[in-house]
Design an enzyme around this catalytic site. Sequence first.
Site, PDB file in Angstrom:
ATOM      1  N   GLU A   1     -54.271 -24.668  58.723  1.00  0.00           N
ATOM      2  CA  GLU A   1     -55.371 -25.384  58.092  1.00  0.00           C
ATOM      3  C   GLU A   1     -55.565 -26.816  58.722  1.00  0.00           C
ATOM      4  OE1 GLU A   1     -54.169 -26.652  54.252  1.00  0.00           O
ATOM      5  OE2 GLU A   1     -52.354 -27.522  54.905  1.00  0.00           O
TER       6      GLU A   1
ATOM      7  N   ASN B   1     -63.830 -26.777  41.956  1.00  0.00           N
ATOM      8  CA  ASN B   1     -62.948 -27.293  43.172  1.00  0.00           C
ATOM      9  C   ASN B   1     -62.339 -25.715  43.432  1.00  0.00           C
ATOM     10  OD1 ASN B   1     -60.139 -29.344  43.942  1.00  0.00           O
ATOM     11  ND2 ASN B   1     -60.420 -27.465  44.675  1.00  0.00           N
TER      12      ASN B   1
ATOM     13  N   ASP C   1     -57.418 -34.828  50.117  1.00  0.00           N
ATOM     14  CA  ASP C   1     -56.297 -35.213  49.076  1.00  0.00           C
ATOM     15  C   ASP C   1     -55.078 -34.879  50.028  1.00  0.00           C
ATOM     16  OD1 ASP C   1     -57.395 -32.525  49.050  1.00  0.00           O
ATOM     17  OD2 ASP C   1     -56.348 -32.168  47.069  1.00  0.00           O
TER      18      ASP C   1
ATOM     19  N   ASP D   1     -64.181 -25.200  51.300  1.00  0.00           N
ATOM     20  CA  ASP D   1     -63.813 -24.188  52.355  1.00  0.00           C
ATOM     21  C   ASP D   1     -64.665 -23.160  52.618  1.00  0.00           C
ATOM     22  OD1 ASP D   1     -60.108 -24.318  52.279  1.00  0.00           O
ATOM     23  OD2 ASP D   1     -61.467 -25.419  50.830  1.00  0.00           O
TER      24      ASP D   1
END
Length: 594
Positions: free
Chosen positions: A548, A238, A350, A202
Amino acid sequence: MNFFNFFVIILLTLSFSCIVSSDCSNNMGTFQSFDPCKQSGTCKIIPTTPIVTFLEKVQSAALKTYGDKDFDPKFYVDMSLKFNLDIIEYIFEKLPRNDENGSLVIPVYELDGFIEKYLDDPENDLVYSQPIDFVDEPKGFLSNVKSSEMRGFALEIHSFWKNLSRKVSGRVLEKPDLHTLLPLKKPVIIPGSRFREVYYWDSYWIIRGLLVSKMYETAKGIVDNLISMIDQFGYVLNGARAYYTNRSQPPLLSSMVYDIYNHTSDEDLVKRSLPALLKEHAFWNSDIHSVTIEDTKGSNHNLCRYYAMWNKPRPESAIIDKESASELETAEEKTLFYRELASTAESGWDFSSRWMRNESDLTTLATTSVLPVDLNAFVLKMELDIAFLADVIGETEIALRFTEASKTREKAMDSVFWNHDMGQWFDVWFIDKGNNKCEESHQNRKILASNFIPLWIKYFNRDEAKVAKITESLKTSGLLQPAGIATSLINSGQQWDSPNGWAPLQHMIVEGLVRSKSEEARALAKDIAIRWIRTNYAAYKKTGAMHEKYDVEKCGETGGGGEYVPQTGFGWSNGVVLAFLEEFGWPEDLKVGC
């Protein structure tokens, strides 16, 4: 010497991947995969912390007590402790529990009281931080955006950097053992909503937006925070939570440094980044991520895959993972499935039918058996970036090594992934059948947005004949929709599938097309960018928020699917809209809405 420092030293002793090109006539074959579990009899696991283990118990108890309506499991593992763990855990175990249909359930008032007295809300670990380089309208901001309506929209997005700016609270820095949030030293920009912490990939598109907003110091601070993770763990996590230490995400740190340097000429940033980038490159080419392929000529390729160092339910989604695994019969099957879930989370996709052997069954995830096109493109770009950055500061030997590494990886990607007839790069399933022959069937022929990501890399977008082939392939792929590029052609109910479109995928494909010399490709890029900006604008006017993901089949509609409710904020969506407006502008007479 602690484990992580030892691990980093081992990684640094590894030689760079030797990627030897071959000619499989655009077909793929049978592959010799390296499986650490089979080779050593053990699987690499990075254990989580005691606080995470305890908060998983709280998460499970809360589901039983409160029910699943509006239940977000991540909320509970993001909580912090008000007192030492041993005290709180003892009190938690002593809470009264009622037998309800064979399950022990803590009464609502008891759990409410416990949480209020002993745990703290995740929001309190981060406090608002006014960015030091924010101004309401930066000098030279989007000078090619002539439409007053679109300019107003862009300035509103620009203002969101203030809303999303945080710093780790003093209480986390003073007593990190009471928190799952990592004690990062510099201010951060969070994606938004439930994502209260820094996320790795991101951050790249957040930084792209910050550069448009002339917020160079904020962008550098994000990079410094990510470097601190490499210094501690040997790789970027992550996300900035204790439960993310067992996996990374698509490696884009070098791209962040490269882009910031090109805006600021900050050689000090390059000097402090380069050692970390070398460690990260070693991590992505270490045994767990590197797969060796032997072609028909006996030449070997070392390419990268996703592979998480974890084989249990993900703490932030533990109850969901256990429910999904309940369909499996044996403990061994569940352990393998949990590793695939975590490895897919490492991919950033995911979840998606891309990784499933049966696109309607999540338990058939096999991400560790896939050589992903985009991951290898990211590692190739890392090699190019390192070569460039090393040259900037006079590290000639490093620059030469990584230039050579990039050339051989480019050849391997064209041999392994590229399909000339279809004008796309395809992921590869690797299975050892013992004959080591190139066979066409091992290319995953699913039409995915990731098939076009290598176009982002200069080695591929400067080949005019290839760009023409790719442009035509993209036009006829079925991925182009009224509001942007769909992630796939399959509507599986997972969020990284149709009809969802995601900002990073739009940006990389558009930027790849723009960087080519083809007028047709550049025209297509501008058309996609306009569609994407319009759907963001229309959805914002309708909902008052940036999202998003978006439903690209319908302009102005937000995306859905997956294991959590759609989120707003939103870091990378904001960054990509600003980056597109900087690239293409917006004339006064161009329609703004759908």
